[in-house]
Design an enzyme around this catalytic site. Structure first.
Site, PDB file in Angstrom:
ATOM      1  N   GLU A   1       0.821  -1.211   0.000  1.00 25.53           N
ATOM      2  CA  GLU A   1       0.000   0.000   0.000  1.00 25.53           C
ATOM      3  C   GLU A   1       0.858   1.266   0.000  1.00 25.53           C
ATOM      4  O   GLU A   1       0.448   2.298  -0.547  1.00 25.53           O
ATOM      5  CB  GLU A   1      -0.955   0.016   1.193  1.00 25.53           C
ATOM      6  CG  GLU A   1      -2.111  -0.986   1.074  1.00 25.53           C
ATOM      7  CD  GLU A   1      -1.758  -2.347   1.660  1.00 25.53           C
ATOM      8  OE1 GLU A   1      -0.557  -2.583   1.952  1.00 25.53           O
ATOM      9  OE2 GLU A   1      -2.676  -3.169   1.811  1.00 25.53           O
TER      10      GLU A   1
ATOM     11  N   PHE B   1     -11.628  -6.684  14.351  1.00 23.53           N
ATOM     12  CA  PHE B   1     -10.546  -7.159  13.494  1.00 23.53           C
ATOM     13  C   PHE B   1     -10.206  -6.100  12.431  1.00 23.53           C
ATOM     14  O   PHE B   1     -11.081  -5.591  11.758  1.00 23.53           O
ATOM     15  CB  PHE B   1     -10.955  -8.469  12.810  1.00 23.53           C
ATOM     16  CG  PHE B   1      -9.913  -8.984  11.852  1.00 23.53           C
ATOM     17  CD1 PHE B   1      -8.664  -9.363  12.302  1.00 23.53           C
ATOM     18  CD2 PHE B   1     -10.185  -9.055  10.485  1.00 23.53           C
ATOM     19  CE1 PHE B   1      -7.694  -9.818  11.421  1.00 23.53           C
ATOM     20  CE2 PHE B   1      -9.214  -9.511   9.605  1.00 23.53           C
ATOM     21  CZ  PHE B   1      -7.968  -9.894  10.065  1.00 23.53           C
TER      22      PHE B   1
ATOM     23  N   LYS C   1     -17.556  -0.380   6.033  1.00 26.41           N
ATOM     24  CA  LYS C   1     -17.979  -1.342   5.020  1.00 26.41           C
ATOM     25  C   LYS C   1     -19.497  -1.318   4.787  1.00 26.41           C
ATOM     26  O   LYS C   1     -19.966  -1.365   3.657  1.00 26.41           O
ATOM     27  CB  LYS C   1     -17.546  -2.728   5.488  1.00 26.41           C
ATOM     28  CG  LYS C   1     -17.844  -3.828   4.513  1.00 26.41           C
ATOM     29  CD  LYS C   1     -17.300  -5.134   5.050  1.00 26.41           C
ATOM     30  CE  LYS C   1     -17.627  -6.259   4.090  1.00 26.41           C
ATOM     31  NZ  LYS C   1     -17.218  -7.557   4.648  1.00 26.41           N
TER      32      LYS C   1
ATOM     33  N   MET D   1      24.384   8.750   1.751  1.00 25.63           N
ATOM     34  CA  MET D   1      24.164  10.052   2.350  1.00 25.63           C
ATOM     35  C   MET D   1      24.416  10.015   3.850  1.00 25.63           C
ATOM     36  O   MET D   1      24.935  10.972   4.436  1.00 25.63           O
ATOM     37  CB  MET D   1      22.730  10.522   2.046  1.00 25.63           C
ATOM     38  CG  MET D   1      22.438  11.926   2.478  1.00 25.63           C
ATOM     39  SD  MET D   1      23.588  13.097   1.765  1.00 25.63           S
ATOM     40  CE  MET D   1      22.649  13.703   0.368  1.00 25.63           C
TER      41      MET D   1
HETATM   42  C1  LIG Z   1      12.315   5.845   4.713  1.00 20.56           C
HETATM   43  C2  LIG Z   1      13.607   6.525   5.068  1.00 20.56           C
HETATM   44  N1  LIG Z   1      14.415   5.989   6.009  1.00 20.56           N
HETATM   45  C3  LIG Z   1      15.580   6.569   6.311  1.00 20.56           C
HETATM   46  C4  LIG Z   1      15.982   7.726   5.691  1.00 20.56           C
HETATM   47  C5  LIG Z   1      17.325   8.393   6.049  1.00 20.56           C
HETATM   48  N2  LIG Z   1      18.224   8.392   4.892  1.00 20.56           N
HETATM   49  C6  LIG Z   1      18.388   9.457   4.076  1.00 20.56           C
HETATM   50  S1  LIG Z   1      19.407   9.181   2.804  1.00 20.56           S
HETATM   51  C7  LIG Z   1      19.710   7.613   3.319  1.00 20.56           C
HETATM   52  C8  LIG Z   1      20.651   6.724   2.548  1.00 20.56           C
HETATM   53  C9  LIG Z   1      20.144   6.396   1.209  1.00 20.56           C
HETATM   54  O1  LIG Z   1      20.941   5.394   0.655  1.00 20.56           O
HETATM   55  P1  LIG Z   1      20.848   5.029  -0.885  1.00 20.56           P
HETATM   56  O2  LIG Z   1      19.441   4.860  -1.300  1.00 20.56           O
HETATM   57  O3  LIG Z   1      21.739   3.878  -1.141  1.00 20.56           O
HETATM   58  O4  LIG Z   1      21.373   6.322  -1.600  1.00 20.56           O
HETATM   59  P2  LIG Z   1      22.818   7.011  -1.603  1.00 20.56           P
HETATM   60  O5  LIG Z   1      22.807   8.060  -0.554  1.00 20.56           O
HETATM   61  O6  LIG Z   1      23.847   5.952  -1.328  1.00 20.56           O
HETATM   62  O7  LIG Z   1      22.916   7.589  -2.974  1.00 20.56           O
HETATM   63  C10 LIG Z   1      19.006   7.336   4.503  1.00 20.56           C
HETATM   64  C11 LIG Z   1      19.074   6.065   5.255  1.00 20.56           C
HETATM   65  C12 LIG Z   1      15.090   8.271   4.742  1.00 20.56           C
HETATM   66  N3  LIG Z   1      15.352   9.415   4.111  1.00 20.56           N
HETATM   67  N4  LIG Z   1      13.938   7.636   4.428  1.00 20.56           N
END
Ligand SMILES: Cc1ncc(C[n+]2csc(CCOP(=O)(O)OP(=O)(O)O)c2C)c(N)n1
Lengths: 573, 91
Positions: free
Chosen positions: A49, A111, A161, A471
Site C-alpha cells: 500500500e 478485526f 464497510k 548520504m
Molecule cells: C524511509 C527513510 N528511512 C531513512 C531515511 C534516512 N536516509 C536518508 S538518505 C539515506 C541513505 C540512502 O541510501 P541510498 O538509497 O543507497 O542512496 P545514496 O545516498 O547511497 O545515494 C538514509 C538512510 C530516509 N530518508 N527515508
C-alpha cells in the site's frame, strides 16, 4: 446503486482514469464495484500500500491531476501513511479512500480496526469518516475539490464497510462547489514593482508552488521579462526551463555556491511559491541578510512564517506574475551590473564536473548525471529516490519543466522513486520515465518490479550502487568524525538476478568509458530495463552546509577532513 | 519548551462545523505549531461548535491564526486579545 458504485461514478465524472490500490476485507464492496464491465477506471494493483500512495503521488506530480489510492482498513491504511505524508509535505493533490470496519463495530477493537481518522490528522489537508451513506456523493465532490484547489494536498475518506454497501439511489448532478476567491492583490503588485525598481541586486527565488499553482508559463514569462537572476529550491528545479540565461541553479544545503552567494548578496529577494524551508535557507537568522523580502504565495500561513517579509502577497500566482510581467515588459529593470556579477558566479561557482580522461576510472555520480541529462530526451521524466544520487540529479541534470523532476522534497522518503515512476508512466504512457535510485532506497519498494512486469511499463531503472547508505555515510564522515554506523550494504543482493526474476533485462557498468553506451542502451530499449552502476563508496555530495550553519559557509571537497578519494575530483566549488 | 519568561498568552475564539474530529484537529494544530492550551471551553449550538481558548507560546500568534484558519472545519476565528505579556499565568 450502492455507495461504492457512486464512488467510481464520481471518479469517472472527474476524469480520473487510474487508481492505485490493494484490496482487503473492509474495502471489498468497492473492489466488487470495480468488476462491472462499464467501469472507466483502471485499477493498478501495486504490491504494497505504501507504493499505492507513492504511485498516486507520482501520477499527480507528473501530470498535475489528482492521484487516487485506496486500501483496506487496519494494516492497509497504516501502510498508506508514509505515502500520504509524502504527498502532504509536498502539497500533492491526492484522494485516499480506505475501508473501515462496519459502523457498529467502530470502537470495539474489531478485526483490522484502526483509528485512521485520528492517526492521519497531521498528514492530510482534510479527512472524513463517513457516518451517513447518502452523504457519499457530496463528500467525494468536496474532497476532490479540496485536494486540487488552493494549496493542494491529500484528502482522506474513511468509509465503513456497511456504508459502502448501502443503496443510495441513482447519481444526481452534484451541486457545484466554488472556492472562495482570493483577495485582489493589485495594490501589493504595484508596491512589489516599485521595490523591484528600487533594488540594485534583486533575486528571484522560486519553489514547488509554481507548478502546483499551474503557473509555469506565467513564471517563465515573468522571468524572461524581468531578466532577474534566479535560484530554485529542490522542488522548483525546472521552473525557469532549459533556456533561461539567468538561472543559478538550486540553493541551500547541497545547492551551488553560486546560488547561495547570490542569495547572500542580494538586496531584494522575490520569493515565489516557496516556503523558505530549512534545507533551502540554512540558518535562517543569517539567510539573505541584506535583503528585503517580497513573498508571493497562495497559502497565507506561509507568509512570514519563518522570515519576516517586507511585502507579502497572497493570491493566484498566475495572475500576479502575469501582471508583473506586463509591467516589466513596458518598462524593463536596469540591473545589468548585477546580472553580470551573477553570470560570473555561475561560471566560476556553479556545478561543474571534471571529465575524467582515464577510461578505466570508476564512475563518478555527478559525471554520470551530466551524461544522463545530455542523452535523455527533453521530455523524459526522472523520478529519484533519496540520498546522494537524488542530490546529484538535482545538481547535474537539467529539466525543462518542474513536473519532469519527481523528487521527495519535504519528507525525503526513501522508496519513493520506483512507485513514483510507475505513477508517472501511467499518467504519460508514451514518455520516457527513468527511476534513478540508490542501493538502499531501491530495496524499500523493490516489490514494485512486479507492477512493472504486470503492466509491461517501459521504465528505466538506474541503481547507483555504492554498497552503502551513502548520504548517511557522508554525514558520519563529515559530522561524526568518520564513525560509520549501520550504513554498510556490501552484502546487497544480486540486483541483476533480482530484476531478471521479474523479466526485466539488465546491464551493469563500472568504468567511466561505459557510461555513455550504458545510458544509450537502456534508453533505446523497448521495454523496462535496469542499469546497474557501480560507484565508489567514498564519493560525497559537494558542496554541503553543516547542520545549523549558514549557507554562506558551504564546505567543498577541498575541506574534506579524511580525503580518501582524490581520483574522482569534481570541482563543485 | 524553553523558559516561560518569553511565553505570551493569547485568547482565540473559534467556530467549527461539528464534525467528529473537529476538536482534535484544532488541538493538534495548536500543539504542533508550538502552543500550549491553557484553557478551553466548548459549547455546541445550532451553528456548530463554539470554542474559546487561552493559548501560550513563544511563536507568532498571527501565524498560528492563519494555520488554524486553514482547517476546513473552521468557520470563523476571532482574537487574539493578548491577555498577558512576559509571564505565563498558569504553570
Ligand atoms: C524511509 C527513510 N528511512 C531513512 C531515511 C534516512 N536516509 C536518508 S538518505 C539515506 C541513505 C540512502 O541510501 P541510498 O538509497 O543507497 O542512496 P545514496 O545516498 O547511497 O545515494 C538514509 C538512510 C530516509 N530518508 N527515508
Amino acid at each position: 446503486m450502492n455507495a461504492a458504485q457512486h464512488i467510481l461514478d464520481a471518479l469517472q465524472r472527474h476524469q480520473i482514469d487510474t487508481v492505485f490500490g490493494y484490496p482487503g476485507g473492509c474495502i471489498m464492496p468497492l473492489y466488487d464495484a470495480l468488476v462491472a464491465e462499464d467501469v472507466g477506471v483502471e485499477h493498478v494493483l501495486c504490491r504494497h500500500e505504501q507504493a499505492c500512495a507513492l504511485a498516486a503521488d507520482g501520477y499527480a506530480r507528473a501530470s498535475g491531476r489528482t492521484g487516487v489510492c485506496m486500501a483496506t482498513s487496519g494494516p492497509g491504511a497504516t501502510n498508506l501513511i508514509t505515502g500520504v505524508a509524502n504527498a502532504h509535505r509536498d502539497s500533492i493533490p491526492m484522494l485516499v479512500i480506505t475501508g473501515q470496519v462496519p459502523s457498529g463495530l467502530i470502537g470495539t477493537d474489531a478485526f483490522q480496526e484502526t483509528d485512521v481518522l485520528g492517526m492521519t490528522l497531521g498528514i492530510v489537508k482534510h479527512s472524513y469518516l463517513v457516518t451517513e451513506a447518502p452523504e457519499i456523493p457530496a463528500i467525494l465532490e468536496e474532497a476532490l475539490q479540496l485536494a486540487g484547489s488552493g494549496r493542494p494536498g491529500p484528502v482522506w475518506i474513511d468509509i465503513p464497510k456497511d456504508i459502502l454497501l448501502t443503496d443510495i439511489g441513482e447519481p444526481k448532478a452534484p451541486a457545484p462547489t466554488t472556492a472562495t476567491p482570493l483577495p485582489d492583490p493589485t495594490a501589493e503588485i504595484d508596491e512589489a514593482l516599485a521595490m523591484l525598481r528600487e533594488a540594485n541586486m534583486p533575486l528571484l527565488y522560486s519553489g514547488g508552488g509554481v507548478s502546483l499553482a499551474h503557473a509555469e508559463s506565467a513564471f517563465r514569462r515573468f522571468a524572461k521579462a524581468s531578466r532577474l537572476p534566479n535560484v530554485v529550491t529542490l522542488k522548483g528545479i525546472g521552473n525557469p526551463g532549459y533556456d533561461n540565461a539567468d538561472q543559478m541553479g538550486m540553493l541551500g544545503l547541497h545547492g551551488s555556491k553560486a546560488a547561495n552567494m547570490a542569495v547572500d548578496t542580494c538586496d531584494l529577494l522575490l520569493v515565489v511559491g516557496a516556503r523558505l524551508d530549512d534545507r533551502a535557507t540554512g540558518a535562517v537568522a543569517t539567510f539573505a541578510p541584506n535583503a528585503k523580502v517580497i513573498h508571493i504565495d497562495t497559502d497565507a500561513a506561509e507568509l512570514g512564517k519563518l522570515r519576516a517579509t517586507d511585502l507579502a502577497i497572497r493570491g493566484e500566482l498566475r495572475d500576479i506574475l502575469d501582471s508583473m510581467a506586463d509591467a516589466l515588459i513596458r518598462q524593463p529593470l536596469t540591473i545589468e551590473n548585477w546580472r553580470q556579477q551573477c553570470a560570473t558566479w555561475r561560471k566560476t561557482q556553479g556545478f561543474q564536473t571534471a571529465i575524467n580522461e582515464d577510461p578505466h576510472a570508476p564512475i563518478s555520480g555527478p559525471e554520470f548525471m551530466r551524461q544522463l541529462t545530455d542523452i535523455a530526451p527533453r521530455d523524459a521524466i526522472v523520478a529519484c529516490d533519496v540520498g546522494q544520487h537524488q542530490m546529484w540529479v538535482a545538481q547535474y541534470c537539467r529539466f525543462d519543466h518542474p513536473r519532469n523532476h519527481l523528487s521527495s522534497g519535504g519528507l525525503g522518503t526513501m522508496g519513493f522513486g520506483l512507485p513514483a515512476a510507475i505513477g508517472a508512466q501511467f499518467a504519460f504512457p508514451d514518455r520516457p520515465v527513468i527511476n534513478v535510485t540508490g542501493d538502499g532506497s531501491f530495496m524499500m519498494n523493490a516489490q514494485e518490479l512486479a507492477t512493472i512486469r504486470r503492466h509491461k511499463l517501459p521504465i528505466k531503472l538506474i541503481i547507483m550502487d555504492n554498497q552503502c547508505l551513502g548520504m548517511v555515510r557522508q554525514q558520519q564522515e563529515l559530522f561524526y568524525e568518520n564513525r560509520e554506523s549501520q550504513i554498510d550494504l556490501d552484502d546487497n543482493p544480486d540486483f541483476l538476478a533480482l530484476a531478471r526474476a521479474f523479466d526485466i533485462p539488465t546491464l551493469a557498468i563500472q568504468r567511466t568509458d561505459q557510461v555513455r553506451r550504458g545510458i544509450q542502451t537502456i534508453l533505446a530499449y523497448d521495454g523496462p530495463m535496469l542499469l546497474h552502476v557501480r560507484i565508489d563508496r567514498s564519493e560525497n555530495v559537494w558542496p554541503i552546509v553543516k547542520p545549523g550553519a549558514s549557507n554562506r559557509d558551504m564546505l567543498d571537497e577541498s575541506q574534506r577532513p579524511t580525503s580518501t578519494s582524490a581520483k574522482n575530483k569534481e570541482s563543485a566549488a | 519548551m524553553t523558559s516561560s519568561a518569553d511565553h505570551k498568552t493569547h485568547t482565540l475564539s473559534c467556530r467549527m462545523r461539528p464534525e467528529p474530529a473537529a476538536l482534535e484537529r484544532l488541538c493538534q494544530v495548536a500543539r504542533i505549531r508550538g502552543f500550549r492550551i491553557e484553557e478551553m471551553q466548548v459549547r455546541t449550538d445550532a451553528d456548530g461548535l463554539a470554542i474559546d481558548m487561552v493559548l501560550s507560546g513563544q511563536r507568532s500568534i498571527d501565524t498560528l491564526r492563519r494555520q488554524i484558519e486553514k482547517l476546513h472545519t473552521v468557520c470563523s476565528l476571532r482574537g487574539p486579545e493578548q491577555a498577558l505579556t512576559g509571564v505565563r499565568q498558569s504553570a
